[in-house]
Design a protein around this motif. Structure first.
Motif, PDB file in Angstrom:
ATOM      1  N   TYR A 312       1.504   8.203   5.737  1.00 54.65           N
ATOM      2  CA  TYR A 312       1.623   9.607   6.116  1.00 54.65           C
ATOM      3  C   TYR A 312       1.869   9.708   7.623  1.00 54.65           C
ATOM      4  N   GLY A 313       3.171   9.704   7.962  1.00 53.83           N
ATOM      5  CA  GLY A 313       3.583   9.833   9.349  1.00 53.83           C
ATOM      6  C   GLY A 313       2.964   8.753  10.218  1.00 53.83           C
ATOM      7  N   ASN A 314       2.515   9.156  11.405  1.00 56.41           N
ATOM      8  CA  ASN A 314       1.842   8.223  12.304  1.00 56.41           C
ATOM      9  C   ASN A 314       0.330   8.280  12.140  1.00 56.41           C
ATOM     10  N   LEU A 315      -0.128   9.063  11.138  1.00 56.05           N
ATOM     11  CA  LEU A 315      -1.548   9.364  11.064  1.00 56.05           C
ATOM     12  C   LEU A 315      -2.336   8.403  10.188  1.00 56.05           C
ATOM     13  N   ALA A 316      -1.859   8.121   8.963  1.00 55.45           N
ATOM     14  CA  ALA A 316      -2.682   7.343   8.034  1.00 55.45           C
ATOM     15  C   ALA A 316      -1.840   6.479   7.107  1.00 55.45           C
ATOM     16  N   ASP A 317      -2.309   5.264   6.899  1.00 52.30           N
ATOM     17  CA  ASP A 317      -1.824   4.384   5.841  1.00 52.30           C
ATOM     18  C   ASP A 317      -2.875   4.361   4.743  1.00 52.30           C
ATOM     19  N   PHE A 318      -2.458   4.643   3.506  1.00 53.74           N
ATOM     20  CA  PHE A 318      -3.353   4.567   2.363  1.00 53.74           C
ATOM     21  C   PHE A 318      -3.023   3.295   1.572  1.00 53.74           C
ATOM     22  N   HIS A 319      -3.930   2.348   1.604  1.00 51.65           N
ATOM     23  CA  HIS A 319      -3.789   1.109   0.851  1.00 51.65           C
ATOM     24  C   HIS A 319      -4.574   1.282  -0.447  1.00 51.65           C
ATOM     25  N   VAL A 320      -3.862   1.558  -1.536  1.00 56.70           N
ATOM     26  CA  VAL A 320      -4.494   1.860  -2.817  1.00 56.70           C
ATOM     27  C   VAL A 320      -4.720   0.547  -3.559  1.00 56.70           C
ATOM     28  N   LEU A 321      -5.975   0.247  -3.866  1.00 53.15           N
ATOM     29  CA  LEU A 321      -6.334  -1.057  -4.412  1.00 53.15           C
ATOM     30  C   LEU A 321      -6.653  -0.988  -5.906  1.00 53.15           C
ATOM     31  N   ASP A 322      -6.569  -2.155  -6.531  1.00 53.00           N
ATOM     32  CA  ASP A 322      -6.986  -2.368  -7.920  1.00 53.00           C
ATOM     33  C   ASP A 322      -8.075  -3.441  -7.885  1.00 53.00           C
ATOM     34  N   THR A 323      -9.324  -3.023  -8.026  1.00 52.38           N
ATOM     35  CA  THR A 323     -10.442  -3.965  -7.934  1.00 52.38           C
ATOM     36  C   THR A 323     -10.934  -4.414  -9.307  1.00 52.38           C
ATOM     37  N   ARG A 324     -10.152  -4.198 -10.342  1.00 50.03           N
ATOM     38  CA  ARG A 324     -10.617  -4.498 -11.699  1.00 50.03           C
ATOM     39  C   ARG A 324      -9.752  -5.530 -12.408  1.00 50.03           C
ATOM     40  N   GLN A 325      -8.428  -5.451 -12.280  1.00 50.62           N
ATOM     41  CA  GLN A 325      -7.521  -6.250 -13.094  1.00 50.62           C
ATOM     42  C   GLN A 325      -7.530  -7.732 -12.727  1.00 50.62           C
ATOM     43  N   TYR A 326      -7.856  -8.060 -11.479  1.00 53.50           N
ATOM     44  CA  TYR A 326      -7.714  -9.438 -11.014  1.00 53.50           C
ATOM     45  C   TYR A 326      -9.043 -10.086 -10.624  1.00 53.50           C
ATOM     46  N   THR A 349     -13.081 -13.712  -5.868  1.00 49.26           N
ATOM     47  CA  THR A 349     -12.178 -12.672  -5.381  1.00 49.26           C
ATOM     48  C   THR A 349     -12.305 -11.420  -6.226  1.00 49.26           C
ATOM     49  N   MET A 350     -12.272 -10.303  -5.574  1.00 47.46           N
ATOM     50  CA  MET A 350     -12.226  -8.997  -6.227  1.00 47.46           C
ATOM     51  C   MET A 350     -10.779  -8.581  -6.484  1.00 47.46           C
ATOM     52  N   LEU A 351      -9.873  -9.018  -5.633  1.00 48.44           N
ATOM     53  CA  LEU A 351      -8.502  -8.513  -5.627  1.00 48.44           C
ATOM     54  C   LEU A 351      -7.474  -9.475  -6.194  1.00 48.44           C
ATOM     55  N   GLY A 352      -7.791 -10.767  -6.285  1.00 49.64           N
ATOM     56  CA  GLY A 352      -6.793 -11.754  -6.654  1.00 49.64           C
ATOM     57  C   GLY A 352      -5.971 -12.142  -5.439  1.00 49.64           C
ATOM     58  N   ALA A 353      -5.442 -13.355  -5.457  1.00 54.02           N
ATOM     59  CA  ALA A 353      -4.767 -13.904  -4.276  1.00 54.02           C
ATOM     60  C   ALA A 353      -3.572 -13.066  -3.846  1.00 54.02           C
ATOM     61  N   GLU A 354      -2.752 -12.632  -4.800  1.00 56.68           N
ATOM     62  CA  GLU A 354      -1.524 -11.899  -4.447  1.00 56.68           C
ATOM     63  C   GLU A 354      -1.842 -10.551  -3.814  1.00 56.68           C
ATOM     64  N   GLN A 355      -2.778  -9.809  -4.416  1.00 53.78           N
ATOM     65  CA  GLN A 355      -3.136  -8.498  -3.866  1.00 53.78           C
ATOM     66  C   GLN A 355      -3.837  -8.648  -2.516  1.00 53.78           C
ATOM     67  N   GLU A 356      -4.677  -9.666  -2.395  1.00 55.33           N
ATOM     68  CA  GLU A 356      -5.331  -9.917  -1.107  1.00 55.33           C
ATOM     69  C   GLU A 356      -4.296 -10.098  -0.005  1.00 55.33           C
ATOM     70  N   GLN A 357      -3.323 -10.965  -0.232  1.00 50.62           N
ATOM     71  CA  GLN A 357      -2.327 -11.219   0.798  1.00 50.62           C
ATOM     72  C   GLN A 357      -1.511  -9.975   1.100  1.00 50.62           C
ATOM     73  N   TRP A 358      -1.182  -9.216   0.052  1.00 50.36           N
ATOM     74  CA  TRP A 358      -0.464  -7.945   0.243  1.00 50.36           C
ATOM     75  C   TRP A 358      -1.265  -7.016   1.152  1.00 50.36           C
ATOM     76  N   LEU A 359      -2.581  -6.927   0.908  1.00 51.13           N
ATOM     77  CA  LEU A 359      -3.423  -6.048   1.717  1.00 51.13           C
ATOM     78  C   LEU A 359      -3.471  -6.509   3.160  1.00 51.13           C
ATOM     79  N   TYR A 360      -3.664  -7.804   3.381  1.00 51.15           N
ATOM     80  CA  TYR A 360      -3.764  -8.304   4.751  1.00 51.15           C
ATOM     81  C   TYR A 360      -2.462  -8.086   5.509  1.00 51.15           C
TER      82      TYR A 360
END
Length: 539
Positions: A312-326, A349-360
């Protein structure tokens, strides 16, 4: 099971079941005139077909997803909504005004029986950061009118952003009065943080609303037809429909969209892996069918990519996670004494390797003032033993300490600006500081976590309950309240303000709304500070 084994297991399932919906969904997204010889050929409906309302979601600077589902008999026990087994053309329009004098886009989509006669229209070519109105038409019938809003262009300065958080809406536990009040707000976005439906049997033991339901609801949900029927039951609520029609939603799931406390391919109720993968495939398909999700979330059997990023512009990044599937599995929900060491396993891991790296990668590259993790379960440490011992929940981030530490290390190492965690799950309003070292009360703050209570799950709430002293014995927890309600956040360049809103009851209609407490986080200062409170349990 490691990531390679998981992938192999799921590939084998998809190959054996043939459950790939990509081609069907692609057909549904195509203009109807390319598929049907007569795109105006609509079957007669036994009743009004738009009984489940309309919705928009996942806004981008140039567009949004528009959703509806045809269901003239929404509670038909086969889950088909009273629709015939045929493709149905559905017209859609987007306008700058609610009278549709200035229509900017229109088209015709297909509602397919294979997708529960749902419609997902991914509109593009719109202007950034402005309201639009939309509606659908099937045969002679029009849907109600929805209002949505596009995101601002990436990097564009915006003065403020207003969002609401919601989670946990057990329809049978009470009324969605909180949504009625939410719909009267001026919001840019709603974040739904999990448990849109519940899979439990509905009967006299848990049904609060004064309605009669057929025996089809008195069974645990495991099949596609049952999941479709459960979504339809919940979505018939007028207050939920009003909130969907008033604002774009960004949705993620927790466990009850499939089954209580499931972890990756592991059922907590004794199902075999094959049985549970079949159940998960049905649940994931129904989730896609019933919510305004993009084609990037098309399910492939028991796989569905739900984690994503919205800026959202220069104000906020929303990183929407899935903490269940992986997530890795666990044997016990609560561990105490020497057994607490299991949660420290660095491989968990709560997120799984792929989602973790995506988040970082997203956190490291963010250029916004606020970095938001929109997710499901409580991240702050909660020691549930008020004495000298230790007890933790393995279903929350306390069961995945190494994964949490890796997130905190990334935030510190790359100087990620103003991390905010938004959570649900526990049916409580909670505000807490995130600490570099939770065992040291004087440790620096990493960020802040704001947890929204349930919309209705748990029936009527209260200011305090049997867990109040447990949660507040953790020094970094600044608010714990057991009422139902939602959270409103107002975000500016200088400050993040969180208002906790509650209703005194949900088992009857007509509950008023009141502001329970407010907390703020100042830009560059990760600790939360209280700015308003009324009748709450707090430290």
């Amino acid at each position: 099971m490691n990531d390679n084994e998981r992938s192999r297991s799921r590939r084998n399932f998809i190959k054996a079941s043939g459950m790939s919906l990509a081609s069907l969904i692609a057909m549904g997204l195509m203009p109807a005139e390319k598929i049907l010889a007569n795109p105006n050929d609509t079957p007669p409906f036994g009743d009004y077909p738009f009984t489940l309302g309309v919705a928009s979601g996942d806004p981008l600077p140039d567009g949004v997803v528009l959703w509806t589902r045809l269901a003239p008999e929404p509670l038909a026990e086969d889950g088909r909504g009273g629709m015939p087994n045929r493709k149905v053309p559905v017209q859609w329009e987007v306008a700058k005004d609610q009278n549709f004098h200035h229509v900017v886009q229109r088209g015709t989509a297909l509602a397919l029986p294979e997708l529960g006669h749902s419609v997902h229209v991914e509109v593009s070519g719109l202007e950034p950061w402005r309201h639009y109105y939309y509606r659908f038409k099937a045969g002679p019938e029009f849907s109600l009118i929805g209002r949505t809003k596009t995101a601002p262009a990436t990097g564009t300065p915006i003065s403020s952003l207003s969002i609401a958080l919601a989670s946990c809406q057990a329809w049978y536990h009470g009324y969605y009065t909180a949504y009625q009040h939410m719909s009267e707000e001026e919001l840019d976005l709603v974040l739904f943080l999990g448990d849109y439906i519940y899979e439990y049997a509905i009967n006299s033991n848990n049904l609060v609303r004064p309605v009669e339901l057929s025996s089809a609801r008195n069974a645990k949900v495991v099949t596609l037809g049952q999941y479709r029927l459960r979504y339809a039951l919940f979505k018939t609520d007028p207050d939920l429909q009003s909130s969907h029609a008033a604002f774009p939603w960004v949705v993620t799931w927790d466990d009850h969209e499939v089954e209580n406390n499931y972890a990756d391919e592991n059922s907590q109720y004794g199902a075999t892996e094959k049985q549970f993968l079949e159940q998960r495939a049905a649940a994931y398909q129904a989730h896609y069918e019933n919510l305004p999700l993009r084609s990037t979330s098309i399910p492939e059997g028991p796989n569905m990519k739900l984690y994503r990023n919205l800026t959202y512009g220069n104000l906020a990044d929303f990183h929407v996670l899935d903490t269940r599937q992986y997530r890795d599995d666990y044997e016990e929900v609560f561990v105490s004494g020497p057994d607490t060491d299991i949660r420290l396993d660095p491989k968990r891991t709560m997120l799984g390797a792929e989602q973790e790296q995506w988040l970082y990668d997203n956190l490291k590259n963010s250029q916004t003032t606020w970095n938001v993790l929109a997710q499901q379960v409580v991240m702050t440490q909660i020691d549930r033993d008020t004495g000298p011992g230790k007890e933790f929940s393995m279903d929350q981030w306390d069961g995945f300490v190494a994964n949490r530490d890796r997130i905190f290390s990334t935030i510190k190492k790359h100087n990620v600006q103003n991390p905010i965690i938004l959570s649900g799950d526990v049916h409580r309003h909670v505000a807490a500081n995130l600490k570099e070292d939770f065992n040291d009360p004087h440790s620096p703050n990493i960020g802040a976590e704001f947890v929204t209570s349930s919309i209705s799950s748990g029936m009527d709430g209260s200011d305090t309950d049997g867990y109040t002293s447990i949660w507040l014995s953790n020094d970094h927890v600044k608010l714990y309240n057991a009422h139902r309600g939602y959270v409103r956040c107002t975000i500016t360049e200088d400050q993040w303000k969180t208002d906790y809103l509650v209703v005194p009851f949900v088992t009857e209609k007509g509950a008023p709304i009141q502001k329970l407490a407010s907390f703020t986080v100042d830009n560059g200062q990760p600790g939360i500070r209280e700015s308003h409170s009324k009748n709450k349990a707090t430290t």
